[in-house]
Structure formats: structure tokens, C-alpha cells
Design a protein around this motif. Structure first.
Motif, PDB file in Angstrom:
ATOM      1  N   THR A 534      44.725  23.590  62.001  1.00 46.65           N
ATOM      2  CA  THR A 534      43.828  24.729  61.814  1.00 46.65           C
ATOM      3  C   THR A 534      42.429  24.473  62.370  1.00 46.65           C
ATOM      4  OG1 THR A 534      43.152  23.955  59.620  1.00 46.65           O
ATOM      5  CG2 THR A 534      45.035  25.458  59.713  1.00 46.65           C
ATOM      6  N   ALA A 535      42.125  23.232  62.715  1.00 45.99           N
ATOM      7  CA  ALA A 535      40.766  22.871  63.128  1.00 45.99           C
ATOM      8  C   ALA A 535      40.383  23.500  64.459  1.00 45.99           C
ATOM      9  CB  ALA A 535      40.647  21.351  63.221  1.00 45.99           C
ATOM     10  N   SER A 536      39.113  23.860  64.569  1.00 46.00           N
ATOM     11  CA  SER A 536      38.577  24.396  65.814  1.00 46.00           C
ATOM     12  C   SER A 536      38.237  23.251  66.758  1.00 46.00           C
ATOM     13  CB  SER A 536      37.304  25.197  65.525  1.00 46.00           C
ATOM     14  OG  SER A 536      36.266  24.326  65.095  1.00 46.00           O
ATOM     15  N   PRO A 537      38.117  23.544  68.051  1.00 49.69           N
ATOM     16  CA  PRO A 537      37.694  22.491  68.991  1.00 49.69           C
ATOM     17  C   PRO A 537      36.347  21.907  68.614  1.00 49.69           C
ATOM     18  CG  PRO A 537      38.488  24.430  70.172  1.00 49.69           C
ATOM     19  CD  PRO A 537      38.386  24.816  68.738  1.00 49.69           C
ATOM     20  N   ALA A 538      35.484  22.727  68.014  1.00 49.00           N
ATOM     21  CA  ALA A 538      34.131  22.258  67.657  1.00 49.00           C
ATOM     22  C   ALA A 538      34.175  21.120  66.657  1.00 49.00           C
ATOM     23  CB  ALA A 538      33.311  23.422  67.093  1.00 49.00           C
ATOM     24  N   ILE A 539      35.022  21.238  65.641  1.00 50.56           N
ATOM     25  CA  ILE A 539      35.069  20.175  64.637  1.00 50.56           C
ATOM     26  C   ILE A 539      35.938  19.012  65.102  1.00 50.56           C
ATOM     27  CG2 ILE A 539      37.043  21.059  63.288  1.00 50.56           C
ATOM     28  CD1 ILE A 539      35.377  20.264  60.763  1.00 50.56           C
ATOM     29  N   LEU A 540      36.974  19.289  65.867  1.00 47.87           N
ATOM     30  CA  LEU A 540      37.818  18.214  66.400  1.00 47.87           C
ATOM     31  C   LEU A 540      37.025  17.294  67.324  1.00 47.87           C
ATOM     32  CD1 LEU A 540      41.140  20.116  67.218  1.00 47.87           C
ATOM     33  CD2 LEU A 540      40.860  18.260  65.556  1.00 47.87           C
ATOM     34  N   ALA A 541      36.053  17.858  68.028  1.00 48.37           N
ATOM     35  CA  ALA A 541      35.263  17.061  68.970  1.00 48.37           C
ATOM     36  C   ALA A 541      34.463  15.976  68.278  1.00 48.37           C
ATOM     37  CB  ALA A 541      34.328  17.966  69.761  1.00 48.37           C
ATOM     38  N   HIS A 542      34.254  16.103  66.966  1.00 49.18           N
ATOM     39  CA  HIS A 542      33.485  15.109  66.220  1.00 49.18           C
ATOM     40  C   HIS A 542      34.370  14.069  65.536  1.00 49.18           C
ATOM     41  CE1 HIS A 542      29.657  17.128  66.802  1.00 49.18           C
ATOM     42  NE2 HIS A 542      30.235  18.267  66.503  1.00 49.18           N
ATOM     43  N   ILE A 543      35.671  14.197  65.686  1.00 55.63           N
ATOM     44  CA  ILE A 543      36.575  13.192  65.127  1.00 55.63           C
ATOM     45  C   ILE A 543      36.452  11.902  65.939  1.00 55.63           C
ATOM     46  CG2 ILE A 543      39.030  12.590  64.907  1.00 55.63           C
ATOM     47  CD1 ILE A 543      38.083  14.312  62.654  1.00 55.63           C
ATOM     48  N   ALA A 544      36.492  10.778  65.252  1.00 53.40           N
ATOM     49  CA  ALA A 544      36.349   9.475  65.910  1.00 53.40           C
ATOM     50  C   ALA A 544      37.311   9.351  67.085  1.00 53.40           C
ATOM     51  CB  ALA A 544      36.612   8.354  64.907  1.00 53.40           C
ATOM     52  N   GLY A 545      36.796   8.967  68.233  1.00 58.56           N
ATOM     53  CA  GLY A 545      37.627   8.751  69.413  1.00 58.56           C
ATOM     54  C   GLY A 545      37.830   9.978  70.281  1.00 58.56           C
ATOM     55  N   LEU A 546      37.574  11.175  69.725  1.00 57.55           N
ATOM     56  CA  LEU A 546      37.784  12.399  70.496  1.00 57.55           C
ATOM     57  C   LEU A 546      36.475  12.858  71.136  1.00 57.55           C
ATOM     58  CD1 LEU A 546      40.101  14.503  68.121  1.00 57.55           C
ATOM     59  CD2 LEU A 546      40.733  12.769  69.821  1.00 57.55           C
ATOM     60  N   ASN A 547      36.602  13.681  72.156  1.00 52.92           N
ATOM     61  CA  ASN A 547      35.455  14.344  72.759  1.00 52.92           C
ATOM     62  C   ASN A 547      35.826  15.811  72.970  1.00 52.92           C
ATOM     63  OD1 ASN A 547      37.056  14.504  75.137  1.00 52.92           O
ATOM     64  ND2 ASN A 547      36.262  12.527  75.850  1.00 52.92           N
ATOM     65  N   ARG A 548      34.945  16.571  73.571  1.00 51.94           N
ATOM     66  CA  ARG A 548      35.197  18.013  73.718  1.00 51.94           C
ATOM     67  C   ARG A 548      36.458  18.301  74.528  1.00 51.94           C
ATOM     68  NH1 ARG A 548      29.257  20.766  74.899  1.00 51.94           N
ATOM     69  NH2 ARG A 548      28.286  20.178  72.894  1.00 51.94           N
ATOM     70  N   ASN A 549      36.653  17.530  75.587  1.00 52.89           N
ATOM     71  CA  ASN A 549      37.817  17.774  76.438  1.00 52.89           C
ATOM     72  C   ASN A 549      39.124  17.519  75.697  1.00 52.89           C
ATOM     73  OD1 ASN A 549      36.263  18.496  78.649  1.00 52.89           O
ATOM     74  ND2 ASN A 549      36.129  16.406  79.430  1.00 52.89           N
ATOM     75  N   VAL A 550      39.208  16.389  75.006  1.00 44.69           N
ATOM     76  CA  VAL A 550      40.440  16.068  74.286  1.00 44.69           C
ATOM     77  C   VAL A 550      40.635  17.035  73.128  1.00 44.69           C
ATOM     78  CG1 VAL A 550      41.681  14.290  72.997  1.00 44.69           C
ATOM     79  CG2 VAL A 550      40.262  13.643  74.951  1.00 44.69           C
ATOM     80  N   ALA A 551      39.544  17.413  72.460  1.00 47.76           N
ATOM     81  CA  ALA A 551      39.644  18.382  71.358  1.00 47.76           C
ATOM     82  C   ALA A 551      40.222  19.695  71.854  1.00 47.76           C
ATOM     83  CB  ALA A 551      38.262  18.604  70.745  1.00 47.76           C
ATOM     84  N   GLN A 552      39.745  20.140  73.018  1.00 44.30           N
ATOM     85  CA  GLN A 552      40.273  21.382  73.576  1.00 44.30           C
ATOM     86  C   GLN A 552      41.731  21.224  73.981  1.00 44.30           C
ATOM     87  OE1 GLN A 552      38.592  24.455  73.701  1.00 44.30           O
ATOM     88  NE2 GLN A 552      40.731  25.021  74.064  1.00 44.30           N
ATOM     89  N   GLN A 553      42.093  20.054  74.479  1.00 45.31           N
ATOM     90  CA  GLN A 553      43.485  19.792  74.836  1.00 45.31           C
ATOM     91  C   GLN A 553      44.396  19.891  73.608  1.00 45.31           C
ATOM     92  OE1 GLN A 553      45.057  19.208  77.729  1.00 45.31           O
ATOM     93  NE2 GLN A 553      43.219  19.355  78.996  1.00 45.31           N
ATOM     94  N   ILE A 554      43.907  19.393  72.456  1.00 44.72           N
ATOM     95  CA  ILE A 554      44.699  19.475  71.226  1.00 44.72           C
ATOM     96  C   ILE A 554      44.930  20.929  70.834  1.00 44.72           C
ATOM     97  CG2 ILE A 554      44.646  19.020  68.735  1.00 44.72           C
ATOM     98  CD1 ILE A 554      43.183  16.394  69.371  1.00 44.72           C
ATOM     99  N   VAL A 555      43.882  21.743  70.883  1.00 47.29           N
ATOM    100  CA  VAL A 555      44.001  23.151  70.516  1.00 47.29           C
ATOM    101  C   VAL A 555      44.901  23.892  71.496  1.00 47.29           C
ATOM    102  CG1 VAL A 555      42.726  25.306  70.212  1.00 47.29           C
ATOM    103  CG2 VAL A 555      41.775  23.165  69.347  1.00 47.29           C
TER     104      VAL A 555
END
Length: 847
Positions: A534-555
Motif C-alpha cells: 500500500t506504500a506510496s513511492p514517496a515513503i518507500l524512497a525513505h526505506i533503508a537501501g532504497l532510493n526514488r528510482n527503486v521505490a518507483q520500480q516497486i510500485v
């Protein structure tokens, strides 16, 4: 790079590579002593950090290696490590430069080794920095060094020392480039000789240290209006039009106010101090009084005066002001970071159906309903459940508005109503409470929510992606509802500087500020963890090890392939490699997946260990999760010895309370129904309110009257309060007593002291004090967004007229100012509210 600049990981890695093992060891020992930890702990952290491990990952899953260092200790260690590596690299470079010049001495090397800041390092190197076009360099190139040395070492007049000097037809520097300079006359030659002597004396660094220390104790900073034309446009800086104060005792927030005034060309700043005592020290140091003949002594005394007035004093003034500024900026950044952390970690309402309300007058009251998962609800026609009503002037459609809201609350079983604290907030709150009181079947409760930055989100690219089928004007209502439901998940979508808990946020080093706020956000997000489905790319980007690109890839992967069934399936996401998975997996939750452990904080690397625990209990995983009795009966003696990362005890604690939310329990302040504006306040009234901001001089409290009131640091408790942040945090619910009201200027003074212990004061005295609180914020304006930039002179930055929340989110609020230096009008006791507010100089207008 300034002495407090932070480095990127790549810069830090590069610096680490150029340092030898001994230097690294010395740094680690120094850090251990400074932070009060063991060198072995520093070594363990550095090894993990240099291998690419993040601070949240090390804090949670490598406790055994660092011997239980927590995230706060690790952040301090990270910051100090980067700083010391940067310092060591610069030390090495300066040593190499001095050595190549042939100027490196044991004394200089000792000073370099003992330097504690980059400013100090640069001071050491300054006299030796090549300056091919300086007066001294030109004079040396012209051959005047012989005469200069004669004046320094022989009993000879300067004129006689120049008797054999021959003017050169052409002069070149040490690179062979011709210099255009004229030393044809005796006066010019004497000036050249004096320049060489002054330049040589600048290498007396011990003397410079002594003079700097003495000047710092007595220097005064003077601020004045730049010109008469600036008096009106710079009204917010009025208290600094004629202001002087000891530089050593100047508070951080006042310095930042002055610097902002100078930046806006309203104020002129200068440092005042004595000259004669310091020139005398130079004369004494170089034993000039013992020089003969008289002409030589007079010449060298002039050189001493030139050294002080032209070289050292300007340099000392600049360094002292720079050091004060860096300290003030660091303090402001810390204030912002602390406030942000507590705001992000404020209590969530949880999985509730919420009606988000964005109040307004001319543009209407915008509304939207979100379900328990934070999604905008859809009606029977599959359209978002949104509405706009116009209960207030000029439309005055109150009955129609009540009918619409009542139907929304009834139809969708709303649990909470989140009302933004902007224009018409209390009017909207009163209207909704009337609706709830009139219909016993409604179970909803109305809650006022800080809407700062909501319009920033509404117009953002992220909002366009999340709420593509909704009008921009209604997206704010969705954001307000989600803020109540889960503040962390929603606030990470907004630039922290738009949230409004900073102090002089636009005046500090923006790179340092962004780095500090990013670390705070990362620590907060990882402390709570996120639902990967359910997480948005904005909050995923702050997870340890992730960045904006990987967060967007997850979504993107989630949209294409459906919800993740397990953490293991995350490995299928493009760009999410093994190292990234190691860092992030423990903070990503998969609820209702194939493995119950995926919904906990247990890291996948420890799943095998959990299986070993299950063997002992002879029970299924589902039976032991949350079962304290069974978990406490497990014999962990044999297992603990094989664990190299996180203790078995920590894993059992996580299984006992899986994915425990560290945030506090949700509760709200109860604003008085009969207090809706500053007109309703009376002195002595006790109210419940919410702390909206904490600064160096006190805190601001919202009691629901459109202006936050100030609790000055002296009114926070009967005992001494060194730091307001140690007493209250943003979001705290506190009880305050009204002690002064200035309705005209929208100022309210609160006290948190018990009333029985407060010295008696007459109403007339209170009004007098309220009237003396400094400059007036020119217009009494609607509520703004609490975007605290700690405005100057109260820091009274005038706001522009605003008709909607997009404007008010960019509005500035008033924060801090210096007391006006007018002894005739100064209160007899600094404890009176007028003097206290005057010292803090705060106007707090809100929309």
C-alpha cells in the motif's frame, strides 16, 4: 566547503581512501572518546558503513556487531566520522602544500594536527597561500625584500635601507609573467617594504590566536538601517535599525535575523571594537619599542598598525561572524530536525474511515472521504466521494451544507472528521459539531488537523499520479484526511520546508538542511516500517537501501503483477539487487502473505533461526507469534552463540509484539467551543492546546483561535528551562493560561506555570506589557501555515494577502527578535510578559 558542511557517501568514501591506516585508527579513537563509546564499536560501525550498510539497518539488524548502539548514537557517529575524514583529508593536503613550499615546520605541523575546524586549518594556511598579485608579492618580485629584511634586522632607517635599491625596468612573478607595477618613487618603495614586513608578520599565528581571543570578548555587533528609504519597506527589521549587542553573547536567532536583514539590503552590519590595545600587543610581541633609530621604530609601528587594521582585524571579524553564523545555522537545523521528527512520529488515528475537510470561505469547503486503507472512497457510480459546500458568506448556504455533510457522514459510516486548520477552520468545526449533535446516529468525532503544506502536495506530480481523476482543489481534503489517519505516510510526500516547523529554514545552508531532514525522515520511516503493498513511492524512497528510482520500480511492479505475496518476491523487482534487499527487507511488511514473518520486523536472514525456535516449541509459527508465554519458555542458550547479527532475544521480542508501532497513542486536544477567535480570550483563561512549534526561546501553542500563542521559555516552568525541546515537542497536548492579549497585532502570551505560583499582576499591567511587545505586524491577517522561519525583529515578515490555501502554505510566520535597546522604556523586571515577548519578538498569525 564550510567547517560544518556534510559530505555525500561518495565524497566520504573518496576521502577515506586517501587516508592511511594510522589516520583511520586515530579518527576512530577520537570519535570513541568524544562520543563516550568503545573504539571497537566505532570500528564495527565504520566497517559496516563503508560496506554500504545504512544507519537504520545497522541500528536494527547489526546490534550485536556494534554492541547495541542505537540510531541516535549511530547518526552522531556517522556525522562525526564524515567530518573527521574531511578534516583529515584537508590536513593532509595543507601539509603537502606547505612541504612543497619549504615552509613546513614542526610548529606548523603541530598546529595543523591540533586544528579542530576547517576555519582553523585555513587560518593556518592563509599566510602561506600563494598570492601572486598581492602588494607583498609584487614588492618581492621588484626586489624590495632585501630592504625589508634590513629594516627588520638592522639599526637602519627605512630610507637608508633603500639607498642601494635599483628600480627594475620590468618585473616578473615566479611564473615568469610580467607584472605591471611602479616602484619608481621612494614613497612607493617604502610602501612595498612595509607590505613585505606585514606579510611576514602574518605568520605569527600564536599572536593572532591571542588577539582573536581578546577581540572576541569585547567586540560588539552593530546593526543599522541601510538607508532612510528602507525604513518603511523593512519595517519587520525595525528593532535592528539601531541595535548593538555583544557579539559573544548574541543569541543565534537574533544573528540570523540580522543576517537576513543584510541579505535583503535593509540592514547594514558591522563589528565594533578597540584598536589601540591590540596594536600595542603587536608592538610588544615584535619588540618594536626597542628598535632604533626612531625613524625605524616609527616605520615598524606603522606596519604594526597596518597589520592589525588592514589584515588581522578584518580577518578576525570575518572569522568570528562566520563561526557564529555556522553555530546559529547548525542550531536552527537541529531545531527543525527535532521538530520534524516529532511531527512525523505523531500518533496516527489508524484504520478509520475519515472525512477530510479543507475549510474555505469564498472558494467553499472542500471535502473527500478516505477508507480505512487511505484510498478515496467511490460512490455507486464509481466516482470519488467528494463534495464542495458554501456555508459561509457571501453564499451563506448553511442549511444546504449541513444536509450534504450529514448525508456523507451517514452514508459512509465516517469515524472521524479531519478539519484543516486554515481559513474558516473553527467556523467549519462548529458547523460539523452542530451536525453531529443534531443526529444521534452519527458516530464521527471532529478533529482539527495541521494542514501546512497540503496545497504543496495537491499541486505535486505525486498527487497527480495518486489522485489523477480528482480536481487539484479537492486533493487537499484527501491529504488532510490521510494526515489524521497516518501522519508519517502523508507528510513524507511534502517537502519538509513546507510543513512549517523550521526556524530560519531559508537562511541556513540548504545542503546541510536537506541532508539533516532526509536522515530524520529516513529514521522515522524505518522505525515504523511500511506495508509494501500500500506504500506510496514517496515513503518507500525513505526505506533503508532504497532510493526514488527503486521505490518507483516497486510500485510499478506492484501495479503490473498485483500485490506482493512475500518479501522474497521483491527480488523480482528490477534494480532491487541483493544488497538493496538486505538493507530494505526488514522494514518492508507484507500482510496476509504466504509467510507470517513477512509481516513482522524479523529480517529474512533470521528466518532460519526462527525455524530453530519452532523446533523447540513443537508449534506452528502462527501459534507463537504474539504468544508471550510460549516465547518466554524457549531455551535460547544454544542458539545465541551461533547468532552473529541480531540477538535471539531481540527476535523473540519482535515475535511477541510483531511490527510494534513506536508512535504514541492517538489523542486530540479539546478546544473550547466558546473560544473561536482572539476576541473570545480573556486573561487568566485556562485552555487546552497543541504545541505547533518549538524554538530556542519557547514554544507556540494552538488553542483554536487562528493565532498561535507564545509560551516564552521563562513561562514554561517554575524551574530553569535550558532547552524548550526538553520540555515539550510538536504535537504535545498542553494546558496553558492566557497572560496577555494584543488583539490589534494578533499576539497572545501563554504561561504553562501553575497559576498558584505565578506572581500576581494587575490587568492593567498585563495590557501594558502586551502593548510593549515590539513592532506591529502591519496587517492583522488570517491564519497562515505555521511555516516558521523565525522571522526577524519578531521576525515579522509581512505576509501577502491570501485567498486560498495555496497561498497560505507559502506564508511565513513570525518568530524571534531582539529586544530594543531603549533603557528608558525597558521594564523593571525581565520576567514580565511584555519584556519576554519583546525579547523573543514574536508575532504569530495564522490562516
Amino acid at each position: 566547503m564550510s567547517s560544518t558542511d556534510t559530505l555525500t557517501p561518495s565524497q566520504t568514501s573518496t576521502n577515506a581512501q586517501v587516508l592511511d591506516a594510522t589516520t583511520h585508527a586515530n579518527i576512530h579513537d577520537k570519535l570513541a572518546r568524544a562520543l563516550g563509546i568503545k573504539t571497537a564499536q566505532v570500528n564495527a560501525f565504520v566497517k559496516l558503513y563503508d560496506e554500504g550498510a545504512t544507519v537504520p539497518f545497522i541500528a536494527r539488524y547489526r546490534k550485536e556487531k556494534t554492541q547495541d548502539l542505537d540510531d541516535a548514537q549511530l547518526r552522531a557517529l556517522e556525522k562525526s566520522l564524515n567530518y573527521e575524514r574531511d578534516m583529515a583529508t584537508r590536513r593532509l593536503k595543507i601539509t603537502e602544500l606547505l612541504s612543497a613550499q619549504g615552509n613546513l615546520t614542526d610548529e606548523l605541523q603541530t598546529r595543523i594536527d591540533n586544528a579542530t575546524s576547517k576555519l582553523e586549518l585555513e587560518d593556518i594556511y592563509l599566510p602561506y597561500r600563494p598570492r601572486r598579485r598581492s602588494p607583498a608579492a609584487k614588492a618581492r618580485a621588484a626586489g624590495l625584500d632585501v630592504a625589508a629584511q634590513a629594516v627588520l634586522t638592522q639599526e637602519i632607517t627605512p630610507t637608508d635601507a633603500l639607498a642601494d635599491y635599483q628600480v627594475q625596468s620590468s618585473i616578473t612573478d615566479d611564473s615568469g609573467n610580467e607584472i605591471e607595477v611602479d616602484f619608481s618613487g621612494i614613497e612607493k618603495q617604502l610602501a612595498g617594504v612595509q607590505a613585505i614586513i606585514v606579510d611576514e608578520w602574518t605568520q605569527a599565528l600564536d599572536l593572532l590566536d591571542n588577539l582573536r581571543s581578546g577581540f572576541a570578548k569585547t567586540a560588539t555587533i552593530i546593526s543599522s538601517v541601510a538607508s532612510d528609504e528602507k525604513r518603511e519597506v523593512g519595517e519587520k527589521f525595525k528593532d535592528y535599525f539601531e541595535h548593538s549587542e555583544s557579539l559573544a553573547r548574541l543569541p543565534n536567532h537574533r544573528l540570523l535575523a540580522m543576517l537576513r536583514g543584510r541579505q535583503e539590503n535593509v540592514l547594514g552590519l558591522k563589528i565594533e571594537g578597540e584598536d589601540a590595545p591590540f596594536i600595542e600587543k603587536i608592538v610588544k610581541h615584535f619588540e618594536i619599542d626597542a628598535k632604533a633609530p626612531a625613524a625605524r621604530q616609527e616605520f615598524l609601528t606603522e606596519a604594526a598598525s597596518s597589520l592589525w587594521k588592514d589584515k588581522w582585524r578584518p580577518h578576525i571579524e570575518h572569522r568570528l561572524l562566520t563561526e557564529k553564523r555556522l553555530t546559529a545555522e547548525a542550531d536552527a537545523i537541529d531545531v527543525f530536525a527535532n521538530n520534524l521528527q516529532h511531527l512525523l512520529m505523531s500518533a496516527p488515528a489508524g484504520r478509520k474511515v475519515i472525512l477530510g475537510v479543507d475549510p474555505g470561505i469564498r472558494h467553499g469547503v472542500k471535502m473527500a472521504i478516505v477508507d480505512a486503507q487511505g484510498h478515496v472512497m467511490l460512490d455507486s457510480e464509481n466516482k470519488p466521494v467528494v463534495a464542495t459546500v458554501y456555508p459561509f458568506a457571501p453564499d451563506n448556504k448553511m442549511n444546504e451544507a449541513k444536509s450534504v455533510i450529514d448525508e456523507l457522514l451517514s452514508t459512509y459510516n465516517v469515524d472521524l472528521v479531519a478539519i484543516g486548520n486554515g481559513t474558516a477552520s473553527r467556523e467549519t468545526d462548529a458547523m460539523i459539531k452542530e451536525i453531529l449533535a443534531a443526529n444521534d446516529t452519527l458516530k464521527a468525532k471532529a478533529v482539527i488537523v495541521n494542514e501546512s503544506g497540503a496545497s504543496v502536495y495537491s499541486a505535486s506530480e505525486l498527487a497527480s499520479d495518486e489522485l489523477a481523476n480528482m480536481d487539484v482543489s479537492v486533493r487537499g481534503a484527501v491529504s488532510i484526511a490521510r494526515r489524521l489517519q497516518d501522519p508519517l505516510s502523508e507528510l513524507v510526500k511534502v517537502d519538509p520546508k513546507a510543513i512549517g516547523v523550521g526556524q530560519y529554514q531559508h537562511d541556513v545552508n540548504q545542503t546541510q538542511l536537506a541532508d539533516s531532514l532526509d536522515k530524520v525522515t529516513q529514521d522515522s520511516v524505518n522505525a515504523v516500517g511500511v506495508d509494501v503493498n500500500t506504500a506510496s513511492p514517496a515513503i518507500l524512497a525513505h526505506i533503508a537501501g532504497l532510493n526514488r528510482n527503486v521505490a518507483q520500480q516497486i510500485v510499478t511492479y506492484r501495479k503490473e503483477h498485483g500485490a506482493f505475496d512475500s518479501r522474497e518476491s521483491l527480488k523480482n523487482v528490477p534494480r532491487l539487487g541483493a544488497k538493496t534487499f538486505e538493507q530494505a527487507a526488514g522494514f518492508l511488511r507484507v500482510h496476509g502473505g504466504s509467510n507470517p514473518l513477512d509481516a513482522t520486523g524479523v529480517h529474512p536472514e533470521s528466518y532460519a533461526l526462527v525455524d530453530s525456535l519452532l523446533v523447540q516449541t513443537n508449534k506452528a509459527l502462527a501459534e507463537i507469534i504474539g504468544n508471550d508465554g510460549v516465547l518466554n519458555s524457549i531455551d535460547t542458550t544454544a542458539l545465541a552463540a551461533n547468532d552473529d547479527n541480531i540477538s535471539v532475544k531481540a527476535i523473540i521480542e519482535e515475535l511477541a509484539k510483531p511490527a510494534r508501532d513506536p508512535r504514541p497513542e492517538f489523542k486530540t486536544a479539546n478546544f473550547r467551543d466558546d473560544v473561536n477567535s482572539i476576541k473570545d480570550l480573556t486573561e487568566g483563561m485556562t485552555l487546552e492546546g497543541v504545541v505547533t512549534n518549538v524554538t530556542a526561546f519557547g514554544c507556540f501553542v494552538d488553542v483554536g483561535v487562528h493565532q498561535d500563542g507564545l509560551v516564552h521559555i521563562s513561562q514554561m516552568a517554575n524551574d530553569f528551562v535550558a532547552d524548550p525541546m526538553n520540555r515539550v515537542k510538536p504535537g504535545d497536548i498542553v494546558s496553558v493560561r492566557v497572560i496577555a492579549i494584543d488583539e490589534k497585532r494578533g499576539r497572545i502570551g501563554f504561561s504553562m506555570k501553575p497559576e498558584a505560583e505565578k506572581p500576581a499582576r494587575t490587568s492593567a499591567a498585563a495590557k501594558s506589557n502586551a502593548a510593549s511587545t515590539g513592532n506591529e505586524d502591519k496587517a492583522s491577517r488570517p491564519r497562515s501555515n505555521r511555516s516558521n522561519n523565525s522571522h526577524p525583529a519578531a521576525d515579522k515578515r509581512p505576509s501577502k494577502p491570501r485567498g486560498n490555501r495555496q497561498d497560505k502554505d507559502n506564508a511565513s510566520n513570525n518568530r524571534s527578535k531582539a529586544p530594543k535597546a531603549d533603557k528608558a522604556e525597558a521594564p523593571s523586571k525581565m520576567g514580565t510578559l511584555g519584556a519576554l515577548l519583546k525579547e523573543a519578538g514574536v508575532t504569530k498569525t495564522k490562516k
